[in-house]
Design an enzyme around this catalytic site. Structure first.
Site, mmCIF file in Angstrom:
data_model
loop_
_atom_site.group_PDB
_atom_site.id
_atom_site.type_symbol
_atom_site.label_atom_id
_atom_site.label_comp_id
_atom_site.label_asym_id
_atom_site.label_seq_id
_atom_site.Cartn_x
_atom_site.Cartn_y
_atom_site.Cartn_z
ATOM 1 N NE ARG A 163 29.367 64.755 55.650
ATOM 2 C CZ ARG A 163 29.843 64.094 56.713
ATOM 3 N NH1 ARG A 163 31.106 63.781 56.775
ATOM 4 N NH2 ARG A 163 29.028 63.742 57.691
ATOM 5 C CB CYS A 206 48.300 53.804 73.627
ATOM 6 S SG CYS A 206 49.916 54.556 73.858
ATOM 7 C CD GLU A 207 42.314 52.855 72.377
ATOM 8 O OE1 GLU A 207 41.937 51.808 71.783
ATOM 9 O OE2 GLU A 207 42.110 53.078 73.578
HETATM 10 C C1 LIG Z 1 25.212 67.293 61.997
HETATM 11 C C2 LIG Z 1 23.974 68.036 61.659
HETATM 12 C C3 LIG Z 1 23.919 68.834 60.512
HETATM 13 C C4 LIG Z 1 25.051 68.926 59.523
HETATM 14 O O1 LIG Z 1 25.291 67.724 58.886
HETATM 15 P P1 LIG Z 1 26.317 67.665 57.644
HETATM 16 O O2 LIG Z 1 26.414 66.213 57.347
HETATM 17 O O3 LIG Z 1 27.602 68.239 58.135
HETATM 18 O O4 LIG Z 1 25.724 68.456 56.541
HETATM 19 C C5 LIG Z 1 22.775 69.558 60.297
HETATM 20 N N1 LIG Z 1 21.721 69.494 61.129
HETATM 21 C C6 LIG Z 1 21.728 68.738 62.235
HETATM 22 C C7 LIG Z 1 20.542 68.737 63.114
HETATM 23 C C8 LIG Z 1 22.856 67.991 62.542
HETATM 24 O O5 LIG Z 1 22.866 67.231 63.642
#
Ligand SMILES: *Cc1c(COP(=O)(O)O)cnc(C)c1O
Length: 425
Positions: free
Chosen positions: A279, A345-346
């Site tokens: 993220r 349609c939700e």
């Molecule tokens: C989803 C996930 C991430 C990344 O998470 P972010 O919130 O995008 O930083 C990293 N490691 C694992 C094992 C994940 O499932």
């Protein structure tokens, strides 16, 4: 980090967007390459004190090999959790310890593919030691995912650790390292991921300190020297204008203090610090661009877009906030209240509920901010909705299509339509 993120500015003008939209009809995703690269450099700079530091970009956040190649050029690896994600990483040129394989409920062919690529394998369960050995043989280096259970609070997206399906319990963890050691594994890593979209810097230094302490216990009890700890992903981003980005200098300083106390002072170094964030790497630098299609006055005022929750599911799935800018109306007062909807349609197909915006007109360009991670990636085809294109805004201002929009031909591609006329009913 982008110091202006809280102002929710845009790296493009309305005229630029209209020009892009003339070639690539809305809706589309647009990623800002220059801002992503600058952000990655700031992250690496913040953790320079740790010589082994590496960020493995969580592929699931933005699973596009152009993105992986771009991030790899800045020194990032890839964190994969499935065979298709491994294929994307390999296609982007990543190999060996450029790839972390943090999967769960894993089938044997995925372990085989990870082994063939030489990826670092991070096991989710003690039972997977024997399973991996049977499927693909045990690697020289192995990591385990620790679930601290009630010892850590968790947060809203990921939930309480003791309810989570991920990782080994504390008791299993020691048993797993002993088993792996007995089966010939010589090198070790340790992983935990207990938060998602967390904005509190303390959370990450607490996780690191927890893992550093475990590294000490593993050494004392089993004589194991871990080569790395992977504190997972989960660094949050300021989706709301009033929120602030996580202060990476603060995260780094907190982790460094814990490292000095729990690793360096005990002679347990060098220990590489790894992360697998998605993220915070791409989220703030991706935008979903859509147009107002219909304005409707029912019991409420609705603005129907040409995008829907199939293009960005986070608001419908988590009630997540995504800031909206109306291009060309940035400086007009937000006098109107809209539910900003899609055409699915939700009834939860809403990007925003009761959002104050300037008065909209059909054809207005809207930008949904902070859609660069877990945005296009979570797209789906329910209700015959098609996924949009992904475009990269390059540093020189040019635009490159890194994924075309889906067509109806894509939608029906898995149907054996040639057999349909001969299908007797
Ligand atoms: C989803 C996930 C991430 C990344 O998470 P972010 O919130 O995008 O930083 C990293 N490691 C694992 C094992 C994940 O499932």
């Amino acid at each position: 980090m982008n110091a202006h993120a809280h102002e929710k500015t845009l790296p493009f003008t309305r005229a630029q967007l209209e020009a892009i939209a003339a070639t690539y009809p809305t809706p589309f995703y647009l990623y800002d390459e220059a801002a992503m690269r600058a952000n990655v450099r700031a992250l690496l700079q913040a953790f320079r004190w740790n010589p082994g530091f590496r960020e493995y970009f969580a592929v699931k956040a933005t699973p596009n090999p152009f993105m992986l190649k771009l991030l790899a050029a800045e020194g990032l690896g890839a964190d994969c959790s499935s065979l298709p994600e491994l294929v994307l990483a390999a296609r982007a040129g990543l190999r060996g310890d450029d790839i972390m394989f943090t999967s769960n409920d894993t089938p044997p062919d995925e372990f085989r593919a990870a082994r063939e690529l030489g990826a670092i394998i991070n096991l989710d369960d003690i039972g997977h030691i024997a399973y991996l050995e049977a499927a693909a043989g045990l690697p020289e280096l192995l990591s385990f995912r620790y679930n601290p259970g009630a010892a850590r609070p968790g947060n809203t997206i990921i939930g309480h650790p003791e309810e989570a399906k991920f990782g080994l319990t504390r008791a299993q963890l020691f048993e797993a390292y002993a088993q792996a050691q007995a089966r010939g594994v010589r090198r070790f890593g340790l992983h935990a991921m207990v938060a998602s979209n967390e904005l509190d810097a303390r959370y990450f230094s607490d996780t690191a300190a927890m893992l550093f302490a475990l590294v000490g216990e593993l050494h004392a009890r089993l004589g194991i020297r871990c080569e790395f700890v992977n504190i997972g992903g989960g660094i949050g981003i300021p989706y709301r204008p009033e929120q602030r980005p996580v202060d990476l200098a603060q995260v780094s300083a907190g982790i460094r203090a814990a490292y000095n106390e729990l690793i360096a002072a005990r002679g347990l170094g060098p220990l590489a610090l790894l992360m697998e964030c998605g993220r915070v790497i791409t989220g703030p630098y991706g935008y979903l661009v859509a147009r107002v299609r219909h304005l409707k006055r029912g019991y409420k005022q609705f603005a129907g877009l040409d995008a829907c929750m199939a293009n960005l599911m986070r608001p419908a799935m988590y009630g997540a906030y995504h800031h909206i800018t109306v291009l060309g109306k940035e400086h007009l007062p937000a006098t109107e209240r809209y539910d900003v909807t899609g055409s699915l349609c939700e009834n939860n197909d809403k990007f925003a509920i009761d959002r104050q915006l300037p008065a909209l007109a059909a054809g207005d360009l809207l930008v949904l901010h902070d859609a660069g991670a877990h945005g296009h990636a979570m797209g789906f085809n329910y209700n015959g909705k098609l996924r949009s294109a992904e475009l990269l805004l390059r540093a020189d201002g040019s635009v490159r299509c890194i994924r075309r929009a889906e067509t109806i031909a894509d939608y029906v591609a898995t149907l054996p339509l040639d057999d349909l006329d001969g299908f007797m009913v």
